[in-house]
Design a protein around this motif. Sequence first.
Motif, short mmCIF file in Angstrom:
data_model
loop_
_atom_site.label_atom_id
_atom_site.label_comp_id
_atom_site.label_asym_id
_atom_site.label_seq_id
_atom_site.Cartn_x
_atom_site.Cartn_y
_atom_site.Cartn_z
N UNK A 25 10.30 -8.62 -0.38
CA UNK A 25 11.41 -9.50 -0.73
C UNK A 25 12.57 -8.81 -1.41
N UNK A 26 12.48 -7.52 -1.59
CA UNK A 26 13.54 -6.77 -2.26
C UNK A 26 14.59 -6.31 -1.24
N UNK A 27 15.86 -6.47 -1.60
CA UNK A 27 16.94 -5.96 -0.75
C UNK A 27 17.02 -4.45 -0.95
N UNK A 81 9.71 -1.93 10.98
CA UNK A 81 10.28 -2.67 12.09
C UNK A 81 11.61 -3.27 11.62
N UNK A 82 12.69 -2.97 12.35
CA UNK A 82 14.01 -3.50 12.01
C UNK A 82 14.40 -4.53 13.06
N UNK A 83 14.75 -5.72 12.58
CA UNK A 83 15.29 -6.77 13.44
C UNK A 83 16.77 -6.92 13.08
N UNK A 84 17.62 -6.75 14.09
CA UNK A 84 19.07 -6.78 13.86
C UNK A 84 19.72 -7.58 14.98
N UNK A 105 18.97 -4.53 4.11
CA UNK A 105 18.44 -5.87 4.29
C UNK A 105 17.24 -6.10 3.39
N UNK A 106 16.60 -7.23 3.59
CA UNK A 106 15.44 -7.60 2.77
C UNK A 106 14.18 -7.04 3.41
N UNK A 135 8.76 -4.68 7.54
CA UNK A 135 9.81 -5.12 8.44
C UNK A 135 11.06 -5.44 7.62
N UNK A 136 12.21 -5.27 8.24
CA UNK A 136 13.49 -5.62 7.62
C UNK A 136 14.27 -6.49 8.59
N UNK A 137 14.73 -7.64 8.11
CA UNK A 137 15.72 -8.41 8.84
C UNK A 137 17.06 -7.87 8.35
N UNK A 138 17.63 -6.95 9.14
CA UNK A 138 18.79 -6.18 8.68
C UNK A 138 20.05 -7.04 8.62
N UNK A 139 20.78 -6.85 7.54
CA UNK A 139 22.10 -7.46 7.38
C UNK A 139 23.17 -6.50 7.88
N UNK A 140 22.87 -5.20 7.78
CA UNK A 140 23.85 -4.19 8.14
C UNK A 140 23.10 -2.95 8.64
#
Length: 176
Positions: free
Chosen positions: A83-85, A128-131, A148-149, A165-170
């Motif tokens: 949960x950490x950015x 795993x990066x989701x962008x 991301x988080x 996993x990261x739901x990437x913001x950038x």
Amino acid sequence: MRSLLLSVLLLAGAAQAALEETDWLDLMPEADRKALLEMPEITHDSPEADSGFYTPDGGGLRSADKAMPDFMYSAQTVPALDGREILLGGYPVPLETDQRGQFVEFFLVPYPGACIHVPPPPPNQIVLVRYPQGINLEDIYAPLWVEGVLRVEVSSNALADFAYAIDAEKVELITE
């Protein structure tokens, strides 16, 4: 004078808001980190065909070399990171594209060429990066910043086992 003070305060706030880079070793529990630092040098003399990788299609990020130390298969995570950015720099292993040919899913790994490198990273060193907005990955040897988080998400797909996993913001190329 007041507008100058406001500008300085805004700049200071923006500097504080910038994320500090997360180190890959921070993704490993202390015992795994210690084992990694004490591990003897690994040679990379063998040809790729003899590298010990296994996936059903003949390539990938899994090692079939059971002589490797246990931590090289570790999916142990650091729960405090869930949960950490974060801002994490690494190298992409492309997975999935959208209809425009932009990569919307890829693994981020700590060193280039992980899909052909000996040994592959342990699962707690594969993210795993989701962008959804996608990125053009012309060169898998070009490093990326991913922001991301971070989530603890121990799972696997046809290519690799992964622990985060990261739901990437950038996502952007590292140009420095």
